[in-house]
Structures are given as C-alpha cells and as structure tokens.
Design a protein around this motif. Structure first.
Motif, PDB file in Angstrom:
ATOM      1  N   LEU A  42       8.824   4.600 -10.794  1.00 28.42           N
ATOM      2  CA  LEU A  42       9.037   3.370 -11.568  1.00 28.42           C
ATOM      3  C   LEU A  42      10.017   2.447 -10.860  1.00 28.42           C
ATOM      4  CD1 LEU A  42       9.246   4.798 -15.189  1.00 28.42           C
ATOM      5  CD2 LEU A  42       7.586   3.146 -14.359  1.00 28.42           C
ATOM      6  N   ASP A  43      11.078   3.054 -10.327  1.00 22.51           N
ATOM      7  CA  ASP A  43      12.111   2.264  -9.663  1.00 22.51           C
ATOM      8  C   ASP A  43      11.543   1.564  -8.427  1.00 22.51           C
ATOM      9  OD1 ASP A  43      14.894   1.493  -9.411  1.00 22.51           O
ATOM     10  OD2 ASP A  43      14.861   2.702  -7.579  1.00 22.51           O
ATOM     11  N   ARG A  44      10.770   2.317  -7.619  1.00 23.45           N
ATOM     12  CA  ARG A  44      10.200   1.730  -6.405  1.00 23.45           C
ATOM     13  C   ARG A  44       9.287   0.557  -6.736  1.00 23.45           C
ATOM     14  NH1 ARG A  44      11.668   5.626  -2.554  1.00 23.45           N
ATOM     15  NH2 ARG A  44      13.828   5.466  -3.210  1.00 23.45           N
ATOM     16  N   VAL A  45       8.456   0.753  -7.765  1.00 25.58           N
ATOM     17  CA  VAL A  45       7.493  -0.303  -8.102  1.00 25.58           C
ATOM     18  C   VAL A  45       8.229  -1.566  -8.553  1.00 25.58           C
ATOM     19  CG1 VAL A  45       5.639  -0.972  -9.645  1.00 25.58           C
ATOM     20  CG2 VAL A  45       5.668   1.320  -8.672  1.00 25.58           C
ATOM     21  N   THR A  46       9.218  -1.411  -9.449  1.00 25.36           N
ATOM     22  CA  THR A  46       9.909  -2.614  -9.939  1.00 25.36           C
ATOM     23  C   THR A  46      10.753  -3.236  -8.842  1.00 25.36           C
ATOM     24  OG1 THR A  46      11.501  -1.105 -10.931  1.00 25.36           O
ATOM     25  CG2 THR A  46       9.934  -2.127 -12.405  1.00 25.36           C
ATOM     26  N   LYS A  47      11.377  -2.391  -8.003  1.00 25.21           N
ATOM     27  CA  LYS A  47      12.192  -2.948  -6.898  1.00 25.21           C
ATOM     28  C   LYS A  47      11.311  -3.732  -5.938  1.00 25.21           C
ATOM     29  CE  LYS A  47      16.566  -1.292  -7.128  1.00 25.21           C
ATOM     30  NZ  LYS A  47      16.785   0.161  -7.002  1.00 25.21           N
ATOM     31  N   ALA A  48      10.089  -3.231  -5.704  1.00 26.50           N
ATOM     32  CA  ALA A  48       9.196  -3.919  -4.775  1.00 26.50           C
ATOM     33  C   ALA A  48       8.811  -5.287  -5.318  1.00 26.50           C
ATOM     34  CB  ALA A  48       7.950  -3.083  -4.515  1.00 26.50           C
ATOM     35  N   SER A  49       8.559  -5.357  -6.627  1.00 28.59           N
ATOM     36  CA  SER A  49       8.190  -6.663  -7.180  1.00 28.59           C
ATOM     37  C   SER A  49       9.401  -7.591  -7.163  1.00 28.59           C
ATOM     38  CB  SER A  49       7.635  -6.513  -8.594  1.00 28.59           C
ATOM     39  OG  SER A  49       8.643  -6.103  -9.466  1.00 28.59           O
ATOM     40  N   LEU A  50      10.596  -7.034  -7.362  1.00 30.64           N
ATOM     41  CA  LEU A  50      11.834  -7.815  -7.277  1.00 30.64           C
ATOM     42  C   LEU A  50      11.997  -8.396  -5.866  1.00 30.64           C
ATOM     43  CD1 LEU A  50      14.564  -8.598  -8.550  1.00 30.64           C
ATOM     44  CD2 LEU A  50      15.458  -6.428  -7.785  1.00 30.64           C
ATOM     45  N   ALA A  51      11.747  -7.527  -4.871  1.00 31.97           N
ATOM     46  CA  ALA A  51      11.897  -7.973  -3.482  1.00 31.97           C
ATOM     47  C   ALA A  51      10.912  -9.088  -3.166  1.00 31.97           C
ATOM     48  CB  ALA A  51      11.677  -6.800  -2.536  1.00 31.97           C
ATOM     49  N   ARG A  52       9.726  -8.990  -3.789  1.00 29.60           N
ATOM     50  CA  ARG A  52       8.700 -10.002  -3.552  1.00 29.60           C
ATOM     51  C   ARG A  52       9.164 -11.361  -4.092  1.00 29.60           C
ATOM     52  NH1 ARG A  52       3.427 -10.904  -5.376  1.00 29.60           N
ATOM     53  NH2 ARG A  52       3.867  -9.859  -7.319  1.00 29.60           N
ATOM     54  N   ASN A 103      14.217  -3.967 -14.276  1.00 30.49           N
ATOM     55  CA  ASN A 103      14.261  -2.678 -13.577  1.00 30.49           C
ATOM     56  C   ASN A 103      15.224  -1.724 -14.289  1.00 30.49           C
ATOM     57  OD1 ASN A 103      16.175  -1.190 -11.481  1.00 30.49           O
ATOM     58  ND2 ASN A 103      14.091  -1.089 -10.689  1.00 30.49           N
ATOM     59  N   GLN A 104      16.422  -2.221 -14.587  1.00 28.74           N
ATOM     60  CA  GLN A 104      17.409  -1.373 -15.274  1.00 28.74           C
ATOM     61  C   GLN A 104      16.917  -0.949 -16.652  1.00 28.74           C
ATOM     62  OE1 GLN A 104      20.498  -0.089 -14.194  1.00 28.74           O
ATOM     63  NE2 GLN A 104      19.306  -0.611 -12.378  1.00 28.74           N
ATOM     64  N   THR A 105      16.273  -1.882 -17.341  1.00 26.69           N
ATOM     65  CA  THR A 105      15.762  -1.584 -18.680  1.00 26.69           C
ATOM     66  C   THR A 105      14.737  -0.455 -18.630  1.00 26.69           C
ATOM     67  OG1 THR A 105      16.244  -3.709 -19.658  1.00 26.69           O
ATOM     68  CG2 THR A 105      14.331  -2.565 -20.510  1.00 26.69           C
ATOM     69  N   TRP A 146       0.832  -1.212   0.000  1.00 26.19           N
ATOM     70  CA  TRP A 146       0.000   0.000   0.000  1.00 26.19           C
ATOM     71  C   TRP A 146       0.857   1.249   0.000  1.00 26.19           C
ATOM     72  CZ3 TRP A 146      -4.434  -0.530  -1.821  1.00 26.19           C
ATOM     73  CH2 TRP A 146      -5.202  -1.668  -1.577  1.00 26.19           C
ATOM     74  N   LYS A 147       2.011   1.155   0.662  1.00 29.20           N
ATOM     75  CA  LYS A 147       2.893   2.305   0.734  1.00 29.20           C
ATOM     76  C   LYS A 147       3.290   2.769  -0.671  1.00 29.20           C
ATOM     77  CE  LYS A 147       6.847   2.662   3.230  1.00 29.20           C
ATOM     78  NZ  LYS A 147       7.896   2.013   4.026  1.00 29.20           N
ATOM     79  N   ILE A 148       3.633   1.797  -1.490  1.00 31.61           N
ATOM     80  CA  ILE A 148       4.085   2.150  -2.830  1.00 31.61           C
ATOM     81  C   ILE A 148       2.928   2.628  -3.701  1.00 31.61           C
ATOM     82  CG2 ILE A 148       5.062   1.170  -4.934  1.00 31.61           C
ATOM     83  CD1 ILE A 148       6.939  -0.374  -3.026  1.00 31.61           C
ATOM     84  N   VAL A 149       1.734   2.002  -3.528  1.00 29.99           N
ATOM     85  CA  VAL A 149       0.564   2.475  -4.263  1.00 29.99           C
ATOM     86  C   VAL A 149       0.296   3.938  -3.901  1.00 29.99           C
ATOM     87  CG1 VAL A 149      -1.915   2.179  -4.571  1.00 29.99           C
ATOM     88  CG2 VAL A 149      -0.439   0.174  -4.448  1.00 29.99           C
ATOM     89  N   GLY A 150       0.382   4.245  -2.619  1.00 26.43           N
ATOM     90  CA  GLY A 150       0.169   5.619  -2.170  1.00 26.43           C
ATOM     91  C   GLY A 150       1.186   6.571  -2.775  1.00 26.43           C
ATOM     92  N   PHE A 151       2.432   6.110  -2.815  1.00 27.68           N
ATOM     93  CA  PHE A 151       3.493   6.948  -3.373  1.00 27.68           C
ATOM     94  C   PHE A 151       3.250   7.238  -4.842  1.00 27.68           C
ATOM     95  CE2 PHE A 151       7.729   7.312  -5.364  1.00 27.68           C
ATOM     96  CZ  PHE A 151       8.141   8.468  -4.735  1.00 27.68           C
TER      97      PHE A 151
END
Lengths: 346, 349
Positions: free
Chosen positions: A328-338, A277-279, A130-135
């Motif tokens: 964009l970075d936060r969203v992709t990093k979050a999915s990576l962390a998942r 993410n880098q792409t 939710w934090k990232i959705v809010g961001f």
C-alpha cells in the motif's frame, strides 16, 4: 477516626458531613482493614499523610463521594444519553455499514482471477510503474499461496472504504481549517486528542453505542483514528502555498473559488497526497486492533495467535500485514512522486 | 504637461501598520515622525501623505531603497493593501469605495501586475500561465490560447508553450510574467521590482524589451525599482520615496540637475551623468558667439556629444530636431552639467 476529620471539624462542616452520610458499598481496602482488625487511624505520622483525594476525604466526611462514584457517574451518564444518541447516530452511520458490507462482499466473492487483475489495473492507474504492479502481484500471490487470500481481501476492503471516507470528510475539513484561524484553533486540539488517545479507548463507548455485529462499529473506530493526517496535511498544504502566487491570483482578480480550485488545491496536492498515504497506513494499523470488535481480516488471525498461543498463525498473519502495508505504501508513494514530478519547484 | 490626462492619481495616502491605525494616523498628522511613532505606539508608518499623479501612456517609476514603502504603495493601486486614509483615483473614480465585484473587474480588466519573483503558477504550462488572466475572466479556451500565444511571441518566447515555468531561466520566466500582464489587455501595468531578480545583462535586455513594447502599446506603466540607473532609463516621471514619504518627484533629468534634498544628492552622486543626461535638458536658447561645430539631436546623451567633439572643450553644437533649431549647447555647459549639483538650498550661495 480518619486523617482529615480535624479539617471538617474546624471548618464547622461536621453536621453537613454526617447529614449526608449514607453507607455506600465498602471498598476492598476497607474490607481488608476491617479484617485485620487494626484501627491504626489515631497514630498516623506525617510520613503516611494521604493525599486529600476523594477517597481520603470520604473517610473523614461521608458526604463527599468516593472516586469510584465518578467513574460510575460517567457510566450511568453515558448509558442515560445512549438511546438519544443512537437515534441520531445510528441512521447517520448506517451507510457506512452498507458500504463496508458490500465492499467485503465484492472483494471476497469476486473470483480471484478477476480480482487480482483488477487490483493490478488500479495499481497501474495510480502509480504508472510496472515495477510496482509486479510487486503488488507478488504480494497478493504470496498471501494467496499460504491461503491468506480471503482475509487479506477483507482487510483491504475495510481499508479502501475507510480511507475513502476519511479523504471525503478530511479534505474539506482541512480546507475549511486553512481558511479560518479560529476553526484551526478549535479543530487542532480535537485532532491531537484523536491522535494520542489509545485506539482501544474509542472502542469502549462505541461498543456501548452499537451492537458488536455491525460493521460500522469498527468502521467508525478506523475512520476516527485514520482521518487525522489527511486533515492536518490538507490544512498545512494549503497554508504553505507560496504567498507570492496567491498574491498574483488576487492581482488578476480571481474569485475565492477560482483561487481554491485553480491554485491552492493543485499546489497543495503533494501534501494532501502525503496525508492520504498516512491515512491509509493508519487505517491498516487500526484494522488490526479493530479485529477485537469483530472486524474481519488478517487481524483476526493475529488475535487468535495471541489468545490461543498459536505462534505460527500469529506470525504468518503478522507478516502478511507487513507485506500488505509495504505494498500500500509503495503504491501511494509512487502516485505521490508522480504528482511531485509534474510540478517540481526546483 | 497640460495635454496629458492623469490616469491614476494618489491623494493624501497614508498607511499605518499596527493595532490601532486610526489613533496613530492622528498622531502622524500632528507631526510625529516615523521612528518616534514606532517607539511610542509600536505602529509602523508605511506611507506618509503620498500625492502622485500618473499620466496616461507614460512610465512612472517609483524609486526608493528597501523599506521605503514602494512595494506597499504599488499594492494600494489595485487594493492588495487597504490604505489607512486617502484616495486612489483611477480614471477619476475613487476605487476605495468600490465593492468586491467592481474591484475584481478592475483587477481583471484595467490593471495587470508583474511581480519580482515572477509568481507564475508552477503547475501550469507557459501557455496556460500567459492565458491565466483571460481564463479568470472566462474567455473560451481557443480564444485565450491564441491571444496568449500572440503575446508570448511578442516577448520572444515562441515555441515554449508546453514547458513548465521551472524549466525556464529567470529571464524567460519574467517574459512569461510580462506576457501574462499584456494578455489581460489592461491599460495599466503595475511592475513591482519586475527586473530586480535578474542578472545585469538580462536586466538590460528586459528594460529594452519594455521600452520597445511601450513605444508601440503606450500603456500606463507604474514601475517600482531600487536601482537608480534602471529608474533613469525607464522613467518619464520619477518619484523618489524615503521612509514612506515622497522626497522629490518630476522629470528624471530635472531631478538629476536640481536635487532638492541632500538625500537625493547622495543618491545621484554615483551616477554616470554623461550617459544619463540628455542634450535637451541642458541646452540654452541663447545663440553663442563662437563657431558652430555641428548638429546634435535633443535626445542624444552627453557622452555621445563629448565623443563628437573629440575632447575639444571649446566647441559649440546646434540642437536640431526635424530640421528645426531648438537651442545651442557649448562644451562648457556639458562640463558644468557633469559635476554633481548641490541641492538647491545649498547651491543658492
């Protein structure tokens, strides 16, 4: 009298030199020298000895071409094959134009009160936070508040299409590279070149090849620039899969296919996602540069800021790009962390 | 030995690592030694003329120190490594002539493997890992889950189905590894230093588990280890490797009592002989003159017999199984057996 006259005389090539002589257009330097009227040739000291470059040799022997003939040759050569190249490349890349056009349409024509929730839904789907959705909501709202909503959506549309195509092409290339050392040796220098070539350099031949009004012009430029990390990291990820696990897969009689989809790709996924993410980040960088060849979006405003010295416009658009990049970075990093969390290897 | 069928057989197996193994092979056959070969041609002699028969339903232990070629050898049995020369016969068929499809069938149905570092799939749950051989074979989801659950329970891992391997301890991970190998329902199990990465207590547990499973399932197990205690505990047939060649092979008790090589002598010197040697290995058929102090079983180890005697060095025991007298054992025999033997060459005098 030029410095290297003696060289051609002793080699006995004087006749060949003079035979090939044709008075090419004069260079600026020649003109200047002539205007000053000085003929200093005879008394060059060793200190002033010119490097035996094409131009210097041309002075002594007219049959040797000048350096500018090289660049001119490249140009005429490229123009010569341009038409043939277009017949092949044009239809091949046409879907890219369509994809970009329809995505731009879709994202800018859909009313904001549908588009923003959809984007938030996508964010939730990939990041589950939710934090990232809010961001993300905050970023889009902020951009919209200063009336940059439409340009931001254009930038996002281009990134989505290009990053998607990069993954579509890049992951299979990376997989193929990981399975053949020979292919890896061939592809790696190409990737190195794509990565080090200044982005402006891709644009030059592309402008000759396509008309500036076609979206695929910047689409190709963005894809060429951004595809590198996903290819590299897919290759690396698959090569880094624990050899013990691969051996176990072999020992239980898995086929190559079962091994690829059941073991190698799942275990390489964290690396592949890091590549994605880098792409995405690199397509954002390139989309700004590509605004010089009519890519719409925030880049256009930055470019306007530079061209017209509109400091405020440029800064606001530039900051807009920064917050978009962070989102964009936060969203992709979050999915990576998942993905990482589901298979942490201690 | 006559009533046992040979399940896996290795004949004149050579493995040479290097650029031109064929040329190096000729040199090895003409008598070049391992260090000499490495020095002169830069080829590593991995395995040198290995001949081993592995009987059905027995545990064959291949023992050697690191670099002796034992892990290389076990990988020849399912062709994870291709030999330079020689034959590997499984059920009397030469698997080296097999094409990919046939070989894959062998790996899926006839041989399973347990690894030193467990080699579980980290992204799959315990249940999915145990079901992996069946999934590979294309067994339906339900059936393979049931089969995997059965074996997980058998190795003492019920209720952990949905855990991931990294959430388990080393010993538990290896139980999953064993369950995976058992779930494939193959006749032959290859165990590559399967317990070497575990701590001593867990290792003993796992050895007991293996022996218990074996008494029930009678698989043909080929077990690799560098630990002599483990080898002596598990082996029906012990093969000792050194520098890629077999130094001695046979019944473990026989090797302990009659080492044929100074290398093995040195190897077995630190062993607690009283605990490893069994009554049946040293009993004599001759009826002793003295009084019989009691009866012992042929499978008892000497330690327990000494305990029975209470330290009295003059007693004699009768060895009995199912009421039948098999032989006799005097305390002096035990004492003699506890002193490490010289290799047969040296003790001739």
């Amino acid at each position: 009298m030029a410095t290297y006259d003696g060289l051609f005389d002793t080699l006995g090539l004087r006749d060949w030199c003079d035979g090939g002589a044709s008075d090419g257009p004069m260079s600026m330097a020649d003109l200047m020298a002539k205007a000053q009227g000085g003929d200093k040739a005879g008394d060059t000291s060793l200190r002033d000895l010119p490097f035996p470059s094409l131009d210097a040799l041309h002075d002594a022997c007219a049959a040797i071409p000048q350096s500018r003939d090289l660049t001119k040759g490249l140009e005429t050569g490229f123009l010569g094959i341009r038409d043939a190249l277009r017949i092949v490349v044009d239809p091949l890349t046409q879907p890219l134009s369509w994809a970009l056009e329809s995505m731009l349409h879709l994202m800018t024509d859909t009313p904001w009160w549908i588009m923003v929730p959809v984007l938030m839904l996508i964010t939730w789907a990939v990041s589950r936070s939710w934090k990232i959705v809010g961001f993300v909501a905050l970023v889009i709202a902020g951009l919209a508040f200063v009336d940059h909503y439409e340009v931001a959506m254009q930038t996002l549309a281009i990134i989505f299409v290009c990053a998607f195509i990069c993954v579509l092409i890049g992951v299979p290339i990376g997989i193929a590279m990981s399975r053949s050392d020979r292919l890896q040796n061939i592809v790696t220098p190409i990737l190195d070149m794509l990565q080090t070539l200044p982005p402006f350099v891709y644009l030059i031949p592309l402008i000759f090849l396509f008309s500036v009004t076609e979206p695929k012009l910047y689409g190709i430029a963005v894809i060429l620039y951004a595809i590198v990390p996903v290819v590299r990291l897919t290759n690396l990820g698959i090569r880094l899969v624990d050899p013990d696990v691969i051996e176990a897969a072999d020992a239980f009689g898995m086929t190559r296919r079962q091994k690829l989809f059941g073991v190698q790709i799942p275990l390489a996924l964290p690396n592949i996602m890091a590549g994605v993410n880098q792409t995405i980040m690199m397509s954002l960088a390139m989309v700004v540069i590509a605004s010089m060849v009519s890519a719409p979006g925030l880049g256009i405003l930055v470019l306007r800021g530079i061209r017209n010295l509109e400091l405020g416009t440029g800064l606001v658009a530039g900051l807009g790009i920064v917050v978009l990049a962070i989102a964009l970075d936060r969203v992709t990093k979050a999915s990576l962390a998942r993905i990482d969390a589901s298979q942490a290897q201690r | 030995m006559t009533d046992k069928t040979v399940k896996v057989s290795i004949r004149n197996l050579y493995k040479i690592f290097g650029e031109d193994p064929a040329a190096a092979l000729a040199e090895v056959k003409s008598g070049t030694s391992k260090p000499e070969l490495l020095d002169r041609t830069n080829h590593v002699l991995g395995l040198n003329d290995i001949n081993v028969d592995m009987n059905e339903g027995e545990i064959t232990v291949i023992m050697g120190l690191s670099g002796s070629g034992k892990s290389t050898l076990i990988r020849h049995l399912n062709r994870l490594i291709e030999p330079t020369a020689g034959e590997v016969l499984v059920n009397d068929e030469d698997i080296l002539s097999w094409k990919d499809t046939r070989l894959r069938q062998l790996r899926r149905e006839t041989m399973s493997m347990v690894f030193q570092k467990f080699a579980l799939l980290p992204h799959r749950t315990v249940l999915e890992n145990a079901a992996m051989p069946l999934a590979t074979r294309g067994v339906a989801q339900e059936a393979r889950a049931a089969e995997a659950r059965k074996w997980l329970e058998r190795v003492g891992l019920s209720g952990q189905d949905d855990q991931y391997p990294h959430q388990l301890s080393g010993g538990m991970q290896q139980r999953v590894g064993i369950a995976r190998a058992l779930a494939s329902n193959s006749d032959i199990m290859l165990m590559d230093e399967a317990f070497s990465a575990l701590d001593p207590l867990i290792r003993t547990d796992m050895q007991d588990l293996l022996l218990e499973l074996q008494s029930e399932l009678h698989k043909t197990i080929i077990f690799i280890t560098h630990d002599l205690d483990e080898a002596l505990k598990l082996a029906d047939h012990l093969v000792i490797l050194k520098d890629g060649a077999v130094v001695q092979q046979g019944e473990p008790q026989a090797i302990l009592l009659n080492p044929t090589d100074p290398y093995i002598e040195e190897f077995v010197a630190d062993i607690n002989r009283a605990r490893v040697l069994r009554v049946r290995s040293i009993m004599t058929p001759a009826v002793p003159a003295g009084e019989i102090a009691g009866e012992v079983a042929p499978g008892d180890n000497l330690e327990s017999v000494i305990a029975r005697a209470g330290g009295d060095v003059a007693q004699t025991f009768r060895v009995v199984r199912d009421g039948k007298t098999l032989g006799y054992l005097g305390m002096p025999d035990i004492m003699r057996a506890l002193v490490p033997r010289r290799s047969s060459g040296a003790s001739a005098a």
